[in-house]
Design a protein around this motif. Sequence first.
Motif, mmCIF file in Angstrom:
data_model
loop_
_atom_site.group_PDB
_atom_site.id
_atom_site.type_symbol
_atom_site.label_atom_id
_atom_site.label_comp_id
_atom_site.label_asym_id
_atom_site.label_seq_id
_atom_site.Cartn_x
_atom_site.Cartn_y
_atom_site.Cartn_z
ATOM 1 N N ALA A 197 11.821 -80.086 -15.085
ATOM 2 C CA ALA A 197 10.369 -80.105 -14.891
ATOM 3 C C ALA A 197 9.908 -78.777 -14.293
ATOM 4 O O ALA A 197 8.893 -78.203 -14.708
ATOM 5 N N GLY A 198 10.656 -78.280 -13.309
ATOM 6 C CA GLY A 198 10.330 -76.988 -12.703
ATOM 7 C C GLY A 198 10.509 -75.843 -13.681
ATOM 8 O O GLY A 198 9.700 -74.908 -13.724
ATOM 9 N N THR A 199 11.572 -75.907 -14.477
ATOM 10 C CA THR A 199 11.810 -74.863 -15.474
ATOM 11 C C THR A 199 10.685 -74.802 -16.492
ATOM 12 O O THR A 199 10.193 -73.712 -16.833
ATOM 13 N N ALA A 200 10.272 -75.956 -16.976
ATOM 14 C CA ALA A 200 9.181 -76.002 -17.952
ATOM 15 C C ALA A 200 7.889 -75.449 -17.353
ATOM 16 O O ALA A 200 7.140 -74.711 -18.007
ATOM 17 N N THR A 201 7.639 -75.796 -16.104
ATOM 18 C CA THR A 201 6.423 -75.322 -15.433
ATOM 19 C C THR A 201 6.405 -73.805 -15.353
ATOM 20 O O THR A 201 5.424 -73.153 -15.741
ATOM 21 N N LEU A 202 7.484 -73.220 -14.844
ATOM 22 C CA LEU A 202 7.545 -71.765 -14.681
ATOM 23 C C LEU A 202 7.585 -71.049 -16.023
ATOM 24 O O LEU A 202 6.948 -70.004 -16.205
ATOM 25 N N ALA A 203 8.334 -71.599 -16.981
ATOM 26 C CA ALA A 203 8.489 -70.940 -18.273
ATOM 27 C C ALA A 203 7.168 -70.884 -19.046
ATOM 28 O O ALA A 203 6.797 -69.843 -19.599
ATOM 29 N N LEU A 204 6.450 -72.001 -19.091
ATOM 30 C CA LEU A 204 5.202 -72.030 -19.841
ATOM 31 C C LEU A 204 4.131 -71.175 -19.187
ATOM 32 O O LEU A 204 3.347 -70.504 -19.871
ATOM 33 N N ASN A 205 4.091 -71.180 -17.840
ATOM 34 C CA ASN A 205 3.129 -70.339 -17.135
ATOM 35 C C ASN A 205 3.442 -68.863 -17.325
ATOM 36 O O ASN A 205 2.569 -68.067 -17.686
ATOM 37 N N SER A 206 4.700 -68.494 -17.092
ATOM 38 C CA SER A 206 5.093 -67.093 -17.231
ATOM 39 C C SER A 206 5.006 -66.639 -18.683
ATOM 40 O O SER A 206 4.631 -65.495 -18.970
ATOM 41 N N GLY A 207 5.337 -67.553 -19.617
ATOM 42 C CA GLY A 207 5.273 -67.203 -21.034
ATOM 43 C C GLY A 207 3.878 -66.803 -21.480
ATOM 44 O O GLY A 207 3.713 -65.948 -22.356
ATOM 45 N N ALA A 208 2.855 -67.427 -20.884
ATOM 46 C CA ALA A 208 1.476 -67.083 -21.234
ATOM 47 C C ALA A 208 1.153 -65.642 -20.850
ATOM 48 O O ALA A 208 0.498 -64.915 -21.605
ATOM 49 N N TYR A 209 1.611 -65.230 -19.677
ATOM 50 C CA TYR A 209 1.375 -63.852 -19.246
ATOM 51 C C TYR A 209 2.218 -62.872 -20.049
ATOM 52 O O TYR A 209 1.751 -61.774 -20.391
ATOM 53 N N LEU A 210 3.453 -63.263 -20.357
ATOM 54 C CA LEU A 210 4.306 -62.386 -21.157
ATOM 55 C C LEU A 210 3.763 -62.229 -22.575
ATOM 56 O O LEU A 210 3.959 -61.176 -23.208
ATOM 57 N N THR A 211 3.083 -63.247 -23.083
ATOM 58 C CA THR A 211 2.450 -63.143 -24.403
ATOM 59 C C THR A 211 1.472 -61.979 -24.428
ATOM 60 O O THR A 211 1.466 -61.163 -25.364
ATOM 61 N N GLU A 212 0.648 -61.892 -23.398
ATOM 62 C CA GLU A 212 -0.323 -60.803 -23.339
ATOM 63 C C GLU A 212 0.350 -59.454 -23.089
ATOM 64 O O GLU A 212 -0.120 -58.413 -23.570
ATOM 65 N N ILE A 213 1.454 -59.465 -22.343
ATOM 66 C CA ILE A 213 2.197 -58.218 -22.116
ATOM 67 C C ILE A 213 2.793 -57.721 -23.434
ATOM 68 O O ILE A 213 2.721 -56.526 -23.756
ATOM 69 N N VAL A 214 3.381 -58.630 -24.210
ATOM 70 C CA VAL A 214 3.958 -58.257 -25.507
ATOM 71 C C VAL A 214 2.866 -57.776 -26.449
ATOM 72 O O VAL A 214 3.001 -56.746 -27.124
ATOM 73 N N ARG A 215 1.775 -58.543 -26.507
ATOM 74 C CA ARG A 215 0.663 -58.133 -27.384
ATOM 75 C C ARG A 215 0.145 -56.750 -27.006
ATOM 76 O O ARG A 215 -0.064 -55.882 -27.863
ATOM 77 N N GLY A 216 -0.052 -56.537 -25.708
ATOM 78 C CA GLY A 216 -0.558 -55.242 -25.265
ATOM 79 C C GLY A 216 0.402 -54.110 -25.577
ATOM 80 O O GLY A 216 -0.025 -53.012 -25.964
ATOM 81 N N GLY A 217 1.707 -54.374 -25.407
ATOM 82 C CA GLY A 217 2.702 -53.339 -25.703
ATOM 83 C C GLY A 217 2.706 -52.972 -27.176
ATOM 84 O O GLY A 217 2.778 -51.785 -27.534
ATOM 85 N N LEU A 218 2.648 -53.970 -28.051
ATOM 86 C CA LEU A 218 2.644 -53.708 -29.490
ATOM 87 C C LEU A 218 1.394 -52.948 -29.919
ATOM 88 O O LEU A 218 1.462 -52.010 -30.729
ATOM 89 N N GLN A 219 0.255 -53.351 -29.384
ATOM 90 C CA GLN A 219 -0.997 -52.703 -29.782
ATOM 91 C C GLN A 219 -1.174 -51.329 -29.142
ATOM 92 O O GLN A 219 -2.013 -50.541 -29.593
#
Length: 455
Positions: A329-351
């Motif tokens: 439950a803790g892993t899912a919480t941290l992973a989904l939250n952090s994944g949202a921020y990493l999505t924008e980091i990846v998008r920003g890096g590519l663009q």
Amino acid sequence: MDLAGKKFTIATDTTFAPFEFRKNGQLVGIDMDLLNAIAKEENFQVEIQSLGFQAAVSAVTSGQADGVIAGMSITDERKQTFDFSDPYFDSGVQMAVAKNSDVKGYEDLKGKTVVAKGGSEGESEAKKLSEKYGFTVKALDQSTSLIESVKNGSAAAVFDDYPVLKYGIAQGNGLKVVTAKIPGGQYGFAVAKGKNADLLAAFNNGLARMKADGSYAKTLETYLGKDTSATADGGAKAQPGFVQLFVDSMPALGEGLWNTLRITMMAFIIAMVLGLIFGFMKISTSRTLRGIASVYVAVFRGTPVLVWAFLFYFGLPQLTGVTGNVFWAGTATLALNSGAYLTEIVRGGLQAVDPGQMEAARSLGLGWGKSMQRVVVPQAVKISTPAIINQFVITLKDSSLLLTIGFAELLYQAQQIYAANYRTTEMLIIVGIMYFVVITLLTWVANIVDKKVNK
């Protein structure tokens, strides 16, 4: 009913000495000793879930636990949701102030703020008195937070159950009792209404036997002394020095640090996968893929981490009937939250990579996939690495929020320790130093890897 071989999950509070607290790594206290003795007498087993009080109550209503024992007062309101055992302790509320305080009674509280544990009998009694004496009541979640609020001057007094105040004063918490006990409720063991009737009956049978053979009285004497009256405060114990406190705390803190690193690494690996998938979806030519990725980012960036921690650990099991696991439950919480921020980091890096790089690669005969793999992505990784390292640090620190669902990470272990010895400031300093050292070392290692990989 014969309970031989049966195992029950029992939820309890994390910090409610002398009823439940940790000593030498073991969960002890009046509640724990009574429960373990009754389980042995009645031939069943218990698995303890150490949570906050409200979380412990939620664990039973959501089906995560079979029962709760946490200094829980028996009230008519709670009887609508729970079935209670016979009372095992007659409590009552007192008011305590700092040793050097001028407050001598309720009449000295006009215009001031007092603290009490949220949802407790202490809060209820304080609110009743506040109407007559003109003070404000502030609810907090833990007994140690109540004590610290009075010691640091943010509250003039604390209303709490008298055995809790009595035990804390004996441990040298820096307070003194200034009022007589307000006769109050009785503590009971509770199960969800209409469920686990055999467990409740076994508790009652075991409690009756303990009272009859004198072991119940000996249990109370162990933690409250021979005089269990509200006015017998006893002398405060001498406290060990800071260095000795650090040494004594290291076994528990070391375990907490390992749990922190373990769940952070697992969550961040999953988050990186999510970040890469949704990051590429964000730059896709497909409106559907971009929309899905945008919704994911908006949801998990726009809601608090604690909401998802409680939802995954308490909500989903209640909806699905599947027993929850605090680690996942803790892993899912941290992973989904952090994944949202990493999505924008990846998008920003590519663009951020010059579009001309893709055009040049395509003009040399490389397909879109090869151009991304060999030209765009390597540059995007170099651009994004500092932000990715920063997000890893944030995820590690966010893991401390999981203490609310009973995950035994670093701050949770510190909380267990200062709940028993009332050395809150010193323990938080130790934990702060440990976080700083670990994060500094991990950042240093990550930067070395960054320099070698992204030359």
